[in-house]
Design a protein around this motif. Structure first.
Motif, PDB file in Angstrom:
ATOM      1  N   THR A   1       0.865  -1.175   0.000  1.00 46.80           N
ATOM      2  CA  THR A   1       0.000   0.000   0.000  1.00 46.80           C
ATOM      3  C   THR A   1       0.903   1.227   0.000  1.00 46.80           C
ATOM      4  OG1 THR A   1      -1.748  -1.141   1.220  1.00 46.80           O
ATOM      5  CG2 THR A   1      -1.764   1.272   1.262  1.00 46.80           C
ATOM      6  N   TYR A   2       0.619   2.154  -0.890  1.00 48.19           N
ATOM      7  CA  TYR A   2       1.398   3.388  -0.984  1.00 48.19           C
ATOM      8  C   TYR A   2       0.688   4.480  -0.187  1.00 48.19           C
ATOM      9  CZ  TYR A   2       4.145   1.234  -4.711  1.00 48.19           C
ATOM     10  OH  TYR A   2       4.972   0.412  -5.432  1.00 48.19           O
ATOM     11  N   ARG A   3       1.452   5.262   0.550  1.00 49.34           N
ATOM     12  CA  ARG A   3       0.872   6.248   1.463  1.00 49.34           C
ATOM     13  C   ARG A   3       1.576   7.587   1.288  1.00 49.34           C
ATOM     14  NH1 ARG A   3      -1.965   3.069   5.195  1.00 49.34           N
ATOM     15  NH2 ARG A   3      -1.369   0.863   5.139  1.00 49.34           N
ATOM     16  N   CYS A   4       0.774   8.678   1.280  1.00 45.99           N
ATOM     17  CA  CYS A   4       1.345  10.018   1.146  1.00 45.99           C
ATOM     18  C   CYS A   4       0.322  11.043   1.626  1.00 45.99           C
ATOM     19  CB  CYS A   4       1.757  10.315  -0.295  1.00 45.99           C
ATOM     20  SG  CYS A   4       0.361  10.439  -1.452  1.00 45.99           S
ATOM     21  N   HIS A   5       0.747  12.278   1.684  1.00 46.17           N
ATOM     22  CA  HIS A   5      -0.137  13.369   2.090  1.00 46.17           C
ATOM     23  C   HIS A   5      -1.056  13.744   0.927  1.00 46.17           C
ATOM     24  CE1 HIS A   5      -1.582  17.078   3.843  1.00 46.17           C
ATOM     25  NE2 HIS A   5      -0.809  16.922   4.915  1.00 46.17           N
TER      26      HIS A   5
ATOM     27  N   GLU B   1      -1.145  12.076  12.244  1.00 48.75           N
ATOM     28  CA  GLU B   1      -1.824  10.858  12.664  1.00 48.75           C
ATOM     29  C   GLU B   1      -0.866   9.685  12.678  1.00 48.75           C
ATOM     30  OE1 GLU B   1      -4.150   9.014   9.122  1.00 48.75           O
ATOM     31  OE2 GLU B   1      -4.379  11.202   8.916  1.00 48.75           O
ATOM     32  N   THR B   2      -1.345   8.580  13.243  1.00 46.05           N
ATOM     33  CA  THR B   2      -0.621   7.317  13.186  1.00 46.05           C
ATOM     34  C   THR B   2      -1.053   6.590  11.926  1.00 46.05           C
ATOM     35  OG1 THR B   2      -0.504   7.153  15.607  1.00 46.05           O
ATOM     36  CG2 THR B   2      -0.197   5.117  14.357  1.00 46.05           C
ATOM     37  N   VAL B   3      -0.122   6.336  11.021  1.00 47.00           N
ATOM     38  CA  VAL B   3      -0.476   5.676   9.770  1.00 47.00           C
ATOM     39  C   VAL B   3      -0.236   4.177   9.816  1.00 47.00           C
ATOM     40  CG1 VAL B   3      -0.194   7.702   8.315  1.00 47.00           C
ATOM     41  CG2 VAL B   3       1.777   6.236   8.772  1.00 47.00           C
ATOM     42  N   LEU B   4       0.705   3.754  10.658  1.00 49.20           N
ATOM     43  CA  LEU B   4       1.011   2.348  10.863  1.00 49.20           C
ATOM     44  C   LEU B   4       1.490   2.188  12.301  1.00 49.20           C
ATOM     45  CD1 LEU B   4       2.996   1.645   7.556  1.00 49.20           C
ATOM     46  CD2 LEU B   4       0.778   0.630   8.149  1.00 49.20           C
ATOM     47  N   PRO B   5       1.408   0.999  12.862  1.00 53.37           N
ATOM     48  CA  PRO B   5       1.902   0.832  14.233  1.00 53.37           C
ATOM     49  C   PRO B   5       3.347   1.297  14.367  1.00 53.37           C
ATOM     50  CG  PRO B   5       0.674  -1.110  13.538  1.00 53.37           C
ATOM     51  CD  PRO B   5       0.816  -0.241  12.320  1.00 53.37           C
TER      52      PRO B   5
END
Length: 272
Positions: A121-125, A170-174
Motif C-alpha cells: 500500500t502506498y501512502r502520502c499526504h 496521525e498514526t499511519v502504521l503501528p
C-alpha cells in the motif's frame, strides 16, 4: 538504527555531488567555512539518494524509494540492489510511505504502468497528491534534467488504485506517526518512529543537509515555498535541539542518523 523492537536500515540509491553554493542561497565559500564536516574532500556536497527500510516483525515498510531506474547508472539506480542486500525483495514490502512526491523520492514506486512493489500500500499526504497530479501538476522537469530519473507525473498515476492518503498528523502504521511539515512541498511530512520510550525521526526533505538545522536563514533551491520551509525548519530545530532524538534525512551523507545539540552561539550536529 534500533528503536525499541523496530529496526531502521538505510537503502541507498546512489549519490550525487553538487557545489554547496549552488544548492543553497549562501553563495560563498566563507558561508560554508564552519560546516566542512558536511562536504567531501573536494568541497562538494554529497546528496544521497534512497530511503529507509523499517521492520518490526510484522510489517516491512519503505520510507521514500529513491530516484529510480531512469537515472545515471554511474551515480544512482542501485535502490533495488541495496534492498535485496538487506534480505528483502520487492514483493515482501507491505507499505511504502512517501514523505513527499518529488521525483527523486518516488522513482522506484512504479515503472509508469504498474507498481514496482506489487503487494504494498502506498501512502502520502493528500496535499502532495493534489499538487503533483492536479489540474496544473507541479513541473519537476528541471530537476529531472539535472539529476536523471522521471517526472513525478509519469510515475504516480500507476499508483492511483493503491494509494491511501493522510491529511493531518496521525498514526499511519503501528509505531509510525506522520506530521505535516510544509514548505518544501505542500504535503511535506516528517515521520516519527517509536517503540516503547525510544524514538527516531525521519525528516524527508524538510532538511537536505544538517546545516539547515544550524543556520536559520539558509534556504534550499528546491523548496516550493522557501519562506514557509524556513519557518518549518526553524520550529523543528528549536523543538529537537538537545532532545537526544536521532534524526536522519534522505539526502544526508550515507543516510546517517545524527543528533542536534545546543551550542554556544550556534547549534551543533553530531552524526551517530
Amino acid at each position: 538504527m534500533q528503536v525499541g523492537h523496530i529496526t531502521i536500515d538505510a537503502v541507498s540509491d546512489g549519490s550525487i555531488l553538487a557545489p554547496p553554493t549552488f544548492v543553497f542561497n549562501k553563495p560563498t565559500g566563507e558561508d560554508w567555512a564552519p560546516h566542512q564536516q558536511f562536504l567531501d574532500e573536494n568541497g562538494q556536497l554529497v546528496f544521497e539518494m534512497g530511503g529507509f527500510l523499517i521492520r518490526d516483525g510484522e510489517r516491512t515498510v519503505l520510507v521514500d524509494v529513491g530516484i529510480g531506474p531512469h537515472s545515471d547508472p554511474s551515480r544512482t539506480g542501485s535502490f533495488m540492489k541495496s534492498l535485496n542486500a538487506l534480505g528483502v525483495t520487492a514483493a515482501e514490502v507491505t507499505d511504502v510511505a512517501l514523505t513527499h512526491l518529488h521525483f527523486d523520492h518516488v522513482g522506484w514506486a512504479s515503472d509508469g504502468e504498474r507498481p514496482l512493489f506489487p503487494n504494498a500500500t502506498y501512502r502520502c499526504h493528500q496535499a502532495d497528491w493534489d499538487f503533483f497530479l492536479g489540474p496544473e501538476p507541479y513541473d519537476d522537469s528541471l530537476g529531472v534534467q539535472l539529476m536523471g530519473g522521471q517526472r513525478a507525473i509519469e510515475i504516480l498515476p500507476a499508483l492511483a488504485e493503491r494509494v491511501e492518503t493522510w491529511s493531518g498528523d496521525e498514526t499511519v502504521l503501528p509505531g509510525i506517526d506522520v506530521r505535516g511539515a510544509p514548505g518544501h512541498t505542500p504535503g511535506s511530512t516528517v515521520l516519527t518512529i517509536s517503540s516503547g520510550n525510544d524514538r527516531a525521526v525521519l525528516l524527508g526533505d524538510v532538511v537536505h543537509c544538517p546545516v539547515e538545522l544550524l543556520e536559520d536563514d539558509w534556504e534550499m533551491i528546491g523548496d516550493v515555498d522557501r519562506a514557509l520551509a524556513r519557518r518549518t525548519r526553524m520550529a523543528l530545530a528549536r523543538e529537537f535541539e538537545g532532545s537526544d532524538i536521532p534524526m536522519a534525512a534522505t539526502h544526508f551523507p550515507g543516510l546517517r542518523f545524527g543528533r542536534l545539540l545546543p551550542g554556544t552561539g550556534m547549534r551543533r550536529w553530531v552524526f551517530d
